[in-house]
Design an enzyme around this catalytic site. Structure first.
Site, PDB file in Angstrom:
ATOM      1  N   LYS A  45      50.173  41.066  42.217  1.00 15.28           N
ATOM      2  CA  LYS A  45      51.293  40.735  43.250  1.00 15.28           C
ATOM      3  C   LYS A  45      50.930  41.390  44.443  1.00 15.28           C
ATOM      4  CE  LYS A  45      53.737  42.735  40.088  1.00 15.28           C
ATOM      5  NZ  LYS A  45      54.990  43.240  39.224  1.00 15.28           N
ATOM      6  N   THR A  50      65.904  44.965  46.161  1.00 17.56           N
ATOM      7  CA  THR A  50      64.783  44.709  45.412  1.00 17.56           C
ATOM      8  C   THR A  50      64.406  45.712  44.249  1.00 17.56           C
ATOM      9  OG1 THR A  50      63.505  46.628  47.002  1.00 17.56           O
ATOM     10  CG2 THR A  50      63.351  44.124  47.797  1.00 17.56           C
ATOM     11  N   GLY A  94      64.015  46.544  40.837  1.00 24.70           N
ATOM     12  CA  GLY A  94      63.895  45.785  39.379  1.00 24.70           C
ATOM     13  C   GLY A  94      63.036  44.427  39.595  1.00 24.70           C
ATOM     14  N   THR A  95      62.301  44.059  40.813  1.00 27.77           N
ATOM     15  CA  THR A  95      61.914  42.766  41.109  1.00 27.77           C
ATOM     16  C   THR A  95      60.478  42.796  40.328  1.00 27.77           C
ATOM     17  OG1 THR A  95      60.630  43.930  42.833  1.00 27.77           O
ATOM     18  CG2 THR A  95      62.632  42.626  43.462  1.00 27.77           C
ATOM     19  N   GLY A  96      60.025  43.746  39.839  1.00 30.17           N
ATOM     20  CA  GLY A  96      58.525  43.469  39.041  1.00 30.17           C
ATOM     21  C   GLY A  96      58.968  43.360  37.585  1.00 30.17           C
ATOM     22  N   CYS A  97      59.853  43.902  37.275  1.00 34.03           N
ATOM     23  CA  CYS A  97      60.346  43.938  35.654  1.00 34.03           C
ATOM     24  C   CYS A  97      61.122  42.439  35.520  1.00 34.03           C
ATOM     25  CB  CYS A  97      61.367  45.113  35.338  1.00 34.03           C
ATOM     26  SG  CYS A  97      60.688  46.601  35.677  1.00 34.03           S
TER      27      CYS A  97
END
Length: 198
Positions: free
Chosen positions: A108, A140, A142-145
């Site tokens: 990412k 933003t 928690g975006t990856g999870c």
């Protein structure tokens, strides 16, 4: 052992012992279940969240045979030792993750500067580039999870990896755009935005 699982997603695993325990359980009970490995290792601030032993365990125990590994740019650098500051760097890191035994790698680009965020997906069958305009927001957290969880949910329904990534990205972008703006720091994305539109 009872109802099983159609997909499994890992998150932050803070020690080598924990990584090894999860890997052992996956090997014993879920060898054929698609795994999305979200190697949560570097905070948004840039701080390392796990030590070198845990990183080595993730690299050797969880990356091999993963259906998809979803590192952000700093995590991809830690896992592969490759600089990830451009799309070319993302590609090199994705290739290195495949060489480590992953079936797919989504590197990412949100931590890489610029007005456009580029995510690079490589699998054993090809490469896909996803681009989206950067959204200026503080929501933003928690975006990856969220992205990895949405991908896992789609894989569990039988969606292909590229289509899962595309649909999960669309879901996440809307969750960022429609965030309620809670808190004074990095607030959460709005996971329930789909329900608001029903």
């Amino acid at each position: 052992a009872d109802i099983g699982a159609d997909a499994i997603k890992t998150g932050m695993l803070g020690s080598a012992a924990l990584v090894e325990a999860v890997a052992e359980l996956l090997s014993e009970r879920a060898q054929l279940v698609p795994r999305v490995i979200d190697p949560v290792m570097v905070a948004t601030s840039g701080d390392r969240l796990v030590d070198a032993k845990a990183v080595a365990a993730i690299r050797s125990e969880l990356v091999p045979n993963a259906r998809l590994v979803t590192p952000n740019a700093p995590e991809a650098e830690v896992l592969t030792g490759k600089a990830v500051e451009t799309v070319s760097g993302q590609r090199r890191a994705a290739e290195a993750l495949l060489e480590l035994g992953a079936n797919g790698a989504l590197v990412k680009g949100g931590h890489i500067g610029g007005d456009v965020i580029t995510d690079v997906l490589q699998t054993t069958t090809g490469e896909w580039i996803f681009e989206s305009k950067r959204i200026e927001t503080t929501s933003t957290h928690g975006t990856g999870c969220t992205l990895a969880s949405a991908i896992a949910a789609l894989l569990a329904q039988g969606t292909s990896v590229p289509d899962s990534v595309e649909q999960a990205r669309d879901y996440l972008l809307n969750a960022i755009r429609k965030a309620k703006g809670f808190g004074s720091g990095h607030g959460p994305v709005h996971h329930g935005w789909v329900l608001d539109e029903e």
